[in-house]
Design a protein around this motif. Sequence first.
Motif, PDB file in Angstrom:
ATOM      1  N   LYS A 254       0.906  -1.195   0.044  1.00 43.81           N
ATOM      2  CA  LYS A 254      -0.087  -0.006   0.083  1.00 43.81           C
ATOM      3  C   LYS A 254       0.701   1.186  -0.064  1.00 43.81           C
ATOM      4  CE  LYS A 254      -3.697  -2.312   2.400  1.00 43.81           C
ATOM      5  NZ  LYS A 254      -4.815  -2.412   3.563  1.00 43.81           N
ATOM      6  N   ARG A 255       0.903   1.947  -1.157  1.00 43.79           N
ATOM      7  CA  ARG A 255       1.725   3.134  -1.314  1.00 43.79           C
ATOM      8  C   ARG A 255       1.589   4.146  -0.271  1.00 43.79           C
ATOM      9  NH1 ARG A 255       4.763   4.692  -5.676  1.00 43.79           N
ATOM     10  NH2 ARG A 255       5.496   7.012  -5.764  1.00 43.79           N
ATOM     11  N   ASN A 256       0.321   4.355   0.140  1.00 46.00           N
ATOM     12  CA  ASN A 256       0.254   5.378   1.232  1.00 46.00           C
ATOM     13  C   ASN A 256       0.853   5.031   2.666  1.00 46.00           C
ATOM     14  OD1 ASN A 256      -1.790   3.276   1.372  1.00 46.00           O
ATOM     15  ND2 ASN A 256      -3.146   4.651   2.451  1.00 46.00           N
ATOM     16  N   HIS A 257       0.802   3.768   2.940  1.00 45.03           N
ATOM     17  CA  HIS A 257       1.580   3.300   4.114  1.00 45.03           C
ATOM     18  C   HIS A 257       2.948   3.800   4.110  1.00 45.03           C
ATOM     19  CE1 HIS A 257      -1.853   0.236   5.467  1.00 45.03           C
ATOM     20  NE2 HIS A 257      -2.170   1.379   5.493  1.00 45.03           N
TER      21      HIS A 257
ATOM     22  N   MET B 163       4.504   6.166   2.369  1.00 41.89           N
ATOM     23  CA  MET B 163       4.465   7.547   2.306  1.00 41.89           C
ATOM     24  C   MET B 163       4.209   8.033   3.972  1.00 41.89           C
ATOM     25  SD  MET B 163       5.029   8.562  -0.578  1.00 41.89           S
ATOM     26  CE  MET B 163       4.930  10.442  -0.248  1.00 41.89           C
ATOM     27  N   TYR B 164       3.389   7.363   4.489  1.00 40.46           N
ATOM     28  CA  TYR B 164       3.197   7.764   5.910  1.00 40.46           C
ATOM     29  C   TYR B 164       4.406   7.337   6.828  1.00 40.46           C
ATOM     30  CZ  TYR B 164      -1.815   8.336   4.757  1.00 40.46           C
ATOM     31  OH  TYR B 164      -2.915   8.644   4.086  1.00 40.46           O
ATOM     32  N   SER B 165       5.060   6.532   6.409  1.00 42.02           N
ATOM     33  CA  SER B 165       6.340   5.937   7.136  1.00 42.02           C
ATOM     34  C   SER B 165       7.519   6.878   7.089  1.00 42.02           C
ATOM     35  CB  SER B 165       6.553   4.625   6.880  1.00 42.02           C
ATOM     36  OG  SER B 165       7.381   4.419   5.500  1.00 42.02           O
ATOM     37  N   THR B 166       7.360   7.868   6.263  1.00 43.11           N
ATOM     38  CA  THR B 166       8.468   8.801   5.852  1.00 43.11           C
ATOM     39  C   THR B 166       8.301  10.057   6.946  1.00 43.11           C
ATOM     40  OG1 THR B 166       7.362   9.964   4.270  1.00 43.11           O
ATOM     41  CG2 THR B 166       8.751   8.335   3.510  1.00 43.11           C
ATOM     42  N   SER B 167       7.240  10.002   7.627  1.00 38.29           N
ATOM     43  CA  SER B 167       7.079  11.223   8.537  1.00 38.29           C
ATOM     44  C   SER B 167       8.169  11.541   9.511  1.00 38.29           C
ATOM     45  CB  SER B 167       5.648  11.211   9.253  1.00 38.29           C
ATOM     46  OG  SER B 167       5.772   9.829  10.178  1.00 38.29           O
TER      47      SER B 167
END
Length: 390
Positions: A104-107, A109-113
């Motif tokens: 899941k691409r959004n997961h 992306m969120y992990s880069t926070s």
Amino acid sequence: MPNEYAILYFEINLFSLILIGIILFKTRGLSKMVAQTHFAISIIAEMVFFASDTLFVLIYEGILPGGRFVLMTCKELYFLSTELMCFFWFLYFEYLRETTFVKKRNHVMYSTSLLWLLVILLLTNPIGKSLFYFDAGGEYHRGPLFILTYVLSYSYVVIAFIRAMINIFKETDESNKEFLIKLCLFPIGPGISGILQFVQPRIPVACVAISLSTFFLYLTWIDQLISLDPLTGLNNRKQLTHGFESLSKSAGEHDSIWLYLIDVNHFKQINDTFGHLQGDKALKIIAETLKAACKGMDKGTVIARFGGDEFVILVPGNSEYESNMLKNTINDKLKELSSKKSIPFELTVSIGVAKAEAGESLKDLLSRADEAMYIEKKAGKSQAMNLNQR
């Protein structure tokens, strides 16, 4: 003497840099898997980490010329590369284990926070001096939020470690479990060295610990490459043999070993009609099906690609009733996955089952399972002919 300390620091870090440089060179072209791309990026981040750390010490100790701006830049790169290194380790672990997280691409992306939070802190640090700063005399000091440089970076490692540990308890395939255990061992070196470096920053342990841990991870990867089928990610023949020998040694007087030989029906026709890419897709669906069907099975279960369109499952302590249940589960899971994948052909399998006899070799057991599979395949063809004649 400060110079002796700086030279020793340089020699240790140079050794570490050369070691991971060799690893990076050796990994080129070995695999095009996404996981290995992240492994290579983590090594590049390590090299920046080692280089910036070494350059800072050499300038700070007066071995090389350089002012406050250069020292500040070295430290900024040091902390940024640490975060990048840990982040790509985390992704590497996730892709290796083929978790739903990376699908899941959004997961992702969120992990880069956490990474972006550190970037913001580093960009504002020259003004706010929240992480580190240099006084009027050029002395280096930690800022009030310095601990965040460690927390934000090593959080990725801790999360990867915890998620891999959870997988160990859920995994039933012994070879996969052994691989996961090796993954969990990797963060120990960097973790301990990070704590030591935080408490005693002048001890040059971080770079050497990280490089040796990376070398260990590289050896684990190489071992995986020679033990797994590259297309399906299942065990290969070598691991199947190893698994059978392990089960045979550990089997007690009343323990049994069941072998399932799975063959894809009309696989040549799928390749000839729809092309080899669709044939490869079919094999991947079969592999995914077998993993799903064996989820929760007894410890020691081994799933392997035997060759071509044939797969093998070894299950310890399985009863005859459970063997029929597993066959039904495989067929049900395959039907379910095939409909989800929207493939342009019917994908079915024939399954032969045989129970190992005392002292029986893997070759003989496979032969008996092959006979059982042939009977099932023949029965399936006869049934299809009868249906067509109606």
